[in-house]
Design a protein around this motif. Structure first.
Motif, PDB file in Angstrom:
ATOM      1  N   TYR A   1      30.398  38.756  44.946  1.00  0.00           N
ATOM      2  CA  TYR A   1      31.314  37.665  45.247  1.00  0.00           C
ATOM      3  C   TYR A   1      30.908  37.084  46.597  1.00  0.00           C
ATOM      4  O   TYR A   1      30.153  37.712  47.343  1.00  0.00           O
ATOM      5  CB  TYR A   1      32.759  38.180  45.314  1.00  0.00           C
TER       6      TYR A   1
ATOM      7  N   GLU B   1      35.092  33.971  45.918  1.00  0.00           N
ATOM      8  CA  GLU B   1      34.778  33.519  44.575  1.00  0.00           C
ATOM      9  C   GLU B   1      33.726  34.418  43.941  1.00  0.00           C
ATOM     10  O   GLU B   1      32.827  34.945  44.603  1.00  0.00           O
ATOM     11  CB  GLU B   1      34.290  32.066  44.588  1.00  0.00           C
ATOM     12  N   TRP B   2      33.851  34.537  42.637  1.00  0.00           N
ATOM     13  CA  TRP B   2      32.929  35.363  41.875  1.00  0.00           C
ATOM     14  C   TRP B   2      31.568  34.682  41.790  1.00  0.00           C
ATOM     15  O   TRP B   2      31.478  33.464  41.625  1.00  0.00           O
ATOM     16  CB  TRP B   2      33.497  35.580  40.470  1.00  0.00           C
TER      17      TRP B   2
ATOM     18  N   ALA C   1      28.438  32.874  37.557  1.00  0.00           N
ATOM     19  CA  ALA C   1      29.236  31.679  37.785  1.00  0.00           C
ATOM     20  C   ALA C   1      28.312  30.468  37.754  1.00  0.00           C
ATOM     21  O   ALA C   1      27.093  30.587  37.965  1.00  0.00           O
ATOM     22  CB  ALA C   1      29.942  31.769  39.137  1.00  0.00           C
TER      23      ALA C   1
ATOM     24  N   SER D   1      39.167  39.281  33.713  1.00  0.00           N
ATOM     25  CA  SER D   1      38.232  38.238  34.118  1.00  0.00           C
ATOM     26  C   SER D   1      37.552  38.593  35.440  1.00  0.00           C
ATOM     27  O   SER D   1      38.179  39.123  36.354  1.00  0.00           O
ATOM     28  CB  SER D   1      38.975  36.909  34.272  1.00  0.00           C
ATOM     29  N   TYR D   2      36.268  38.269  35.524  1.00  0.00           N
ATOM     30  CA  TYR D   2      35.550  38.503  36.775  1.00  0.00           C
ATOM     31  C   TYR D   2      36.097  37.635  37.901  1.00  0.00           C
ATOM     32  O   TYR D   2      35.870  37.934  39.076  1.00  0.00           O
ATOM     33  CB  TYR D   2      34.058  38.225  36.577  1.00  0.00           C
ATOM     34  N   LYS D   3      36.816  36.590  37.560  1.00  0.00           N
ATOM     35  CA  LYS D   3      37.403  35.747  38.595  1.00  0.00           C
ATOM     36  C   LYS D   3      38.587  36.417  39.291  1.00  0.00           C
ATOM     37  O   LYS D   3      39.047  35.963  40.333  1.00  0.00           O
ATOM     38  CB  LYS D   3      37.810  34.405  38.004  1.00  0.00           C
TER      39      LYS D   3
ATOM     40  N   GLU E   1      40.136  39.431  41.407  1.00  0.00           N
ATOM     41  CA  GLU E   1      39.619  40.408  42.355  1.00  0.00           C
ATOM     42  C   GLU E   1      40.172  41.793  42.016  1.00  0.00           C
ATOM     43  O   GLU E   1      41.337  42.079  42.239  1.00  0.00           O
ATOM     44  CB  GLU E   1      39.982  40.005  43.786  1.00  0.00           C
TER      45      GLU E   1
END
Length: 122
Positions: free
Chosen positions: A37, A46-47, A60, A104-106, A108
């Motif tokens: 990130y 942000e990822w 991303a 979701s990877y978004k 944290e």
């Protein structure tokens, strides 16, 4: 205890490359999803990219085509190769470890390294 130790940040000119590395505790590395990130001052983290134990890679839009995430099981290390760097890539980059399937990877989740500064400037 989870330990993540990042290295490889620095100053690079636009168009240049950097390779970030993150060494993880051996007892967690093989079963966990590793990721990167980044965070600009005053902005949300942000990822950037992730690689689960399967080895499939996810990126991303900001880094797709320029970044490559890999993991070395023998050294318990995840790398982020960053090519064709642009000033907008300037940020503190954080290594992350999380359980596979934790959403979701978004979002944290999981544990974080201390961060390494990447500055792209002429």
């Amino acid at each position: 205890q989870v330990q993540l130790v990042e290295s490889g940040g620095g100053l690079v000119q636009p168009g240049g490359s950097l390779r970030l590395s993150c060494a993880a505790s051996a007892h967690i590395f093989s079963a966990m999803t590793m990721g990167w990130y980044r965070q600009d001052p005053g902005m949300q983290r942000e990822w950037v990219a992730s690689i689960p134990p399967t080895g499939v890679t996810y990126y991303a839009d900001s880094g797709r085509g320029r970044y490559t995430i890999t993991r070395d099981y023998a050294k318990n290390t995840v790398h982020l190769q960053m090519d064709s760097l642009i000033p907008e890539d300037t940020a503190v980059y954080y290594c992350n470890v999380r359980r596979p399937g934790s959403g979701s990877y978004k979002l944290e989740r999981g544990f974080w390294g201390q961060g390494t500064q990447v500055t792209v400037s002429s």
